[in-house]
Design a protein around this motif. Structure first.
Motif, PDB file in Angstrom:
ATOM      1  N   GLN A 124      35.474  25.352  43.630  1.00 31.65           N
ATOM      2  CA  GLN A 124      35.999  26.529  44.317  1.00 31.65           C
ATOM      3  C   GLN A 124      37.032  27.250  43.474  1.00 31.65           C
ATOM      4  O   GLN A 124      37.957  26.607  42.950  1.00 31.65           O
ATOM      5  N   SER A 159      39.555  30.727  42.936  1.00 30.39           N
ATOM      6  CA  SER A 159      40.203  32.017  43.192  1.00 30.39           C
ATOM      7  C   SER A 159      41.122  32.231  42.014  1.00 30.39           C
ATOM      8  O   SER A 159      42.011  31.413  41.773  1.00 30.39           O
ATOM      9  N   SER A 179      39.283  39.105  37.995  1.00 32.71           N
ATOM     10  CA  SER A 179      39.751  38.795  39.331  1.00 32.71           C
ATOM     11  C   SER A 179      38.597  38.207  40.141  1.00 32.71           C
ATOM     12  O   SER A 179      37.587  38.864  40.371  1.00 32.71           O
ATOM     13  N   SER A 206      37.734  36.009  43.693  1.00 31.32           N
ATOM     14  CA  SER A 206      38.293  35.406  44.899  1.00 31.32           C
ATOM     15  C   SER A 206      37.218  34.625  45.647  1.00 31.32           C
ATOM     16  O   SER A 206      36.099  35.110  45.834  1.00 31.32           O
ATOM     17  N   ASP A 207      37.589  33.427  46.040  1.00 32.34           N
ATOM     18  CA  ASP A 207      36.738  32.563  46.863  1.00 32.34           C
ATOM     19  C   ASP A 207      35.324  32.411  46.328  1.00 32.34           C
ATOM     20  O   ASP A 207      34.356  32.522  47.070  1.00 32.34           O
ATOM     21  N   GLY A 239      45.985  31.086  39.729  1.00 29.00           N
ATOM     22  CA  GLY A 239      45.171  31.075  40.938  1.00 29.00           C
ATOM     23  C   GLY A 239      44.919  29.654  41.376  1.00 29.00           C
ATOM     24  O   GLY A 239      45.804  28.803  41.269  1.00 29.00           O
TER      25      GLY A 239
END
Lengths: 352, 235
Positions: free
Chosen positions: A3, A5, A16, A18-19, A54
């Motif tokens: 996972q 981010s 960038s 995310s998730d 992150g």
């Protein structure tokens, strides 16, 4: 599960993510143009990207929390660099031993070298290796470090097309035999098609979508197939060979139906992926007789998608999706509807 | 004159300045490599704008008159100064001027660019991929530095060591300012030559000068020859 981010900030580049969730079995391809951030993302997963901030978690283990980072040495990853990164001051054997001596378990230098077909060059200087030998040596070295996750950064970009043909089947074997999760950075649709189970599409430092490879190739607007249009992928098992007619019968996985293909000289595998371009499939309402086409698949229409003047018809063949690109006029003439039983006649099919 | 004299080309030569010179050069080289390797690595991988500043500082001895450097060294080594005070805390008598230790400290500053520049240049050529690859194979910092970076930088190491050594052998101004001319203690070959010329002992000056010439040429020849031989192909 892996996972992610993540933010990576440079003055002229910004990644960038995310998730993003990447499954930790099979092969995941990070696909995009150069500059899309796929290599930076791979480096961040490896802990080799100093500007990464992150959160990264691998199977419950935290690798990155804000800018607190688990050192690369403790992540148990294997990394194949674009240019190979064999140590030029060492022989092949010393390169492999470097990895083995620091690994938590000894997988056997000779065994791995043999599996990677590099055992005859163990005492050679790195500079004397051919492109293909270099890459096989790198992979052997990476495997000897007994990783839990294998990261490949465009492993074939430095090879000529002949050597690529030699390395691709080798990577395929590797994928099947190792059962090790692999993340592959690539800008080659061919590579993705042959190796990947899941594709992460990247553009301009962002993830644009995450899809299974079967789904990814079927979209008419798929970045994988700008030129050839949508493609269906079927996994198949070799049933029998007819040497006289120079033909092999491949049975579609989970189905009784099969496809006939010319014998492929450099493919000695018993399992393969077959690819069928949607433009090479026509639809009939019943089994056509008196035709030169050999391959007909029975199924039901699961979707009809109108695209300009043509239509993309999805046919469900025992759980596999086969796409047919036909004209809108044909859709009307046949009165095609979702749920209808049809026969998909295949003009061209190839082993990928 | 000393009782143990060498006869070279029929001329009696006091060998103590030769021994002293080599001793100073050897110790200086060891000190310079010890300080220079981490320093050059740090500077080679530095991204900040301070890098240019540091590079200029390290290169200063190349252009400064040795007397300027020697003058500042003398002031720093003042037995009443803060350096001497600090040394006394560690049990040293604080005396650096006109001693062997003082010679080595001054020489190390004077020869610093000759060690750091080739090292830095070599370190800059080491591909980051190789270091990263070693890290993915669980090699810790000293491990990859010793097993990957140093073997790849062997030309630079060799050049740094020989140039630092040779340059220390050849210095004059700084050692004269800091060490003076104490026979058997701080009188190095270059100073001995100056001495001989002053006292019109041209024969001795000739012999020592010829030795220096042969030595310097041999060192440079060796550096260039080894540089060819130990070329490392990266890629």
């Amino acid at each position: 599960m892996l996972q992610i981010s993540l933010d990576v900030h440079y003055s002229d580049f910004h990644l960038s993510v995310s998730d993003l969730a990447i499954q930790t079995h099979g092969v995941t391809a990070l696909f995009g143009r150069s500059g899309s951030g796929k290599s930076t993302l791979l480096k961040a997963i490896a802990g080799l990207e100093p500007m990464a901030a992150g959160r990264i978690e691998f199977n419950g283990e935290t690798w990155l929390a804000q800018s607190k980072s688990t050192p690369t040495q403790q992540r148990n990853i294997g990394y194949v660099f674009q240019q190979g990164a064999l140590f030029p001051t060492m022989t092949v054997r010393e390169n492999l031993a470097f990895a083995r001596d620091r690994a938590p378990k000894d997988l056997g230098l000779e065994t791995i070298a043999k599996a990677c077909q590099i055992e005859h060059r163990l005492d050679a200087n790195v500079a004397s290796l051919s492109g293909g030998e270099k890459q096989r040596a790198v992979i052997a070295r990476t495997l000897l470090s007994a990783p839990d996750l294998l990261l490949l950064d465009e492993p074939m970009s430095a090879l000529d097309s002949q050597t690529k043909l030699e390395i691709l089947p080798f990577l395929e074997h590797l994928k099947i035999e190792l059962n090790l999760p692999i993340i592959l950075v690539s800008h080659s649709p061919d590579e993705v098609l042959r190796l990947a189970d899941q594709v992460v599409f990247m553009a301009d430092g962002r993830v644009s979508s995450v899809e299974s490879v079967e789904h990814a190739v079927s979209r008419s607007d798929s970045p994988l197939f700008v030129e050839s249009g949508p493609v269906s992928l079927l996994s198949a098992v070799k049933a029998q060979e007819d040497a006289d007619d120079h033909i092999v019968e491949w049975t579609i996985a989970g189905s009784k139906q099969s496809l006939l293909l010319p014998i492929h000289e450099d493919h000695d595998m018993n399992e393969a992926r077959l690819s069928i371009r949607a433009a090479d499939v026509s639809i009939a309402l019943e089994q056509p007789t008196r035709t030169s086409l050999l391959n007909h698949l029975h199924g039901t229409v699961s979707a009809i998608e109108i695209q300009g003047h043509s239509a993309l018809v999805s046919v469900d063949v025992d759980g596999h999706c086969v796409y047919a690109q036909i004209t809108q006029r044909s859709v009307r003439a046949l009165g095609l509807q979702v749920g209808q039983s049809v026969v998909a006649s295949v003009k061209g099919v190839s082993v990928v | 004159m000393n009782e143990a004299q060498w006869i070279i080309f029929g001329v009696a030569i006091d060998p103590t300045p030769i021994f002293l010179t080599f001793k100073v050069a050897l110790v200086t080289t060891i000190v310079l490599l010890t300080i220079g390797i981490p320093m050059a690595w740090w500077m080679a991988r530095m991204q900040s704008r301070w890098k240019v500043f540091l590079e200029a500082v390290v290169a200063l001895p190349l252009v400064l008159p040795p007397t300027v450097l020697g003058f500042y060294m003398l002031i720093l080594m003042n037995p009443e100064g803060s350096v001497a005070t600090a040394l006394r805390v560690f049990g040293h008598d604080g005396q650096l001027t006109f001693t062997f230790a003082g010679l080595v400290v001054a020489s190390a500053f004077y020869s610093l660019p000759f060690a750091v520049q080739p090292l830095m240049h070599a370190f800059e050529q080491v591909p980051q991929d190789l270091i990263d690859a070693a890290k993915t194979m669980r090699a810790k910092t000293l491990d990859w530095f010793y097993n990957i970076v140093l073997p790849l930088s062997r030309r630079g190491l060799l050049t740094a060591a020989t140039l630092a050594f040779a340059h220390t052998v050849g210095e004059f101004g700084v050692v004269l300012m800091v060490g003076g001319n104490i026979p058997g203690e701080t009188r190095m070959v270059s100073i001995a030559i100056f001495d001989h010329v002053e006292t019109l002992e041209y024969a001795q000056a000739h012999v020592l000068s010829t030795l220096m010439l042969i030595f310097s040429f041999s060192v440079l020849f060796l550096v260039y020859a080894l540089n060819r031989r130990f070329a490392v192909k990266v890629g």
